[in-house]
Scaffold this motif. Structure first.
Motif, short mmCIF file in Angstrom:
data_model
loop_
_atom_site.label_atom_id
_atom_site.label_comp_id
_atom_site.label_asym_id
_atom_site.label_seq_id
_atom_site.Cartn_x
_atom_site.Cartn_y
_atom_site.Cartn_z
N UNK A 133 4.50 4.11 -14.76
CA UNK A 133 3.48 5.10 -15.06
C UNK A 133 3.38 5.28 -16.57
N UNK A 134 2.26 5.84 -17.01
CA UNK A 134 2.12 6.24 -18.40
C UNK A 134 3.03 7.44 -18.59
N UNK A 135 3.80 7.45 -19.69
CA UNK A 135 4.70 8.56 -19.97
C UNK A 135 4.29 9.24 -21.26
N UNK A 136 4.53 10.56 -21.30
CA UNK A 136 4.23 11.34 -22.49
C UNK A 136 5.45 12.14 -22.90
N UNK A 137 5.64 12.32 -24.19
CA UNK A 137 6.67 13.19 -24.72
C UNK A 137 6.02 14.04 -25.80
N UNK B 275 0.85 -1.19 0.00
CA UNK B 275 0.00 0.00 0.00
C UNK B 275 0.89 1.24 0.00
N UNK B 276 0.49 2.25 -0.78
CA UNK B 276 1.28 3.47 -0.88
C UNK B 276 0.33 4.64 -1.16
N UNK B 277 0.70 5.81 -0.67
CA UNK B 277 -0.08 7.02 -0.93
C UNK B 277 0.26 7.54 -2.32
N UNK B 278 -0.77 7.81 -3.13
CA UNK B 278 -0.60 8.31 -4.49
C UNK B 278 -1.55 9.47 -4.72
N UNK B 279 -1.31 10.21 -5.76
CA UNK B 279 -2.22 11.27 -6.16
C UNK B 279 -3.49 10.68 -6.72
N UNK B 280 -4.60 11.40 -6.64
CA UNK B 280 -5.88 10.84 -7.10
C UNK B 280 -6.00 10.74 -8.62
N UNK B 281 -5.11 11.38 -9.35
CA UNK B 281 -5.14 11.31 -10.81
C UNK B 281 -4.08 10.34 -11.31
N UNK B 282 -4.30 9.06 -11.05
CA UNK B 282 -3.33 8.02 -11.38
C UNK B 282 -3.14 7.88 -12.89
N UNK B 283 -1.91 7.60 -13.27
CA UNK B 283 -1.58 7.32 -14.67
C UNK B 283 -0.70 6.07 -14.70
N UNK B 284 -1.22 4.97 -14.15
CA UNK B 284 -0.46 3.73 -14.07
C UNK B 284 -0.60 2.95 -15.36
N UNK B 285 0.52 2.40 -15.83
CA UNK B 285 0.51 1.57 -17.02
C UNK B 285 0.54 0.09 -16.65
N UNK B 286 1.51 -0.30 -15.78
CA UNK B 286 1.68 -1.72 -15.51
C UNK B 286 2.53 -1.93 -14.26
N UNK B 287 2.48 -3.15 -13.75
CA UNK B 287 3.41 -3.63 -12.73
C UNK B 287 4.18 -4.76 -13.38
N UNK B 288 5.52 -4.64 -13.39
CA UNK B 288 6.35 -5.61 -14.08
C UNK B 288 7.46 -6.14 -13.18
N UNK B 289 8.02 -7.27 -13.58
CA UNK B 289 9.13 -7.88 -12.86
C UNK B 289 10.46 -7.19 -13.18
#
Length: 113
Positions: A88-92, A21-35
């Motif tokens: 996280x989702x990344x943008x350029x 469990x971790x504190x995060x901002x309410x506007x999440x931009x998660x892509x994946x959890x990977x090894x």
């Protein structure tokens, strides 16, 4: 100065199903959890301050070493001690970047050195 709002978010270790469990901002931009980490991505740790974590490309966890973990029923457990990564989702320039290599697998045909 007003503190950023946060919510508690839970992430599951891909090796042993321990829940972190971790504190995060309410506007999440998660892509994946990977090894494995994504090449060239900058990862924060769960111990970093809120702003540092949210500004990174993801968070690198060490299962069971970054704070208490539970099983899926929220009972305390040890964790396996292996690293895993929240990406996280990344943008350029307004364009969403794909992980390199893509997390969905499959062949690549870009022939980049």
């Amino acid at each position: 100065m007003t503190a950023s709002p946060s919510i508690t978010v839970r992430y599951t270790c891909p090796y042993c199903d321990a829940v972190h469990s971790i504190e995060r901002g309410p506007d999440l931009a998660d892509r994946s959890v990977t090894k494995h980490s994504q090449p060239g991505w900058e990862y924060a740790t769960p111990e970093d301050d809120f702003e540092t974590r949210e500004a990174a490309n993801g968070i690198a966890f060490i299962c069971g070493e970054d704070g208490p973990v539970t099983d899926l029923a929220e009972e305390p457990i040890e964790g396996c001690g292996r690293p895993f990564y929240l990406n996280f989702v990344r943008f350029e320039q307004g364009v969403e970047l794909e992980p390199d290599p893509p997390t969905y697998g499959g062949p690549r045909f870009d022939f980049s050195p």
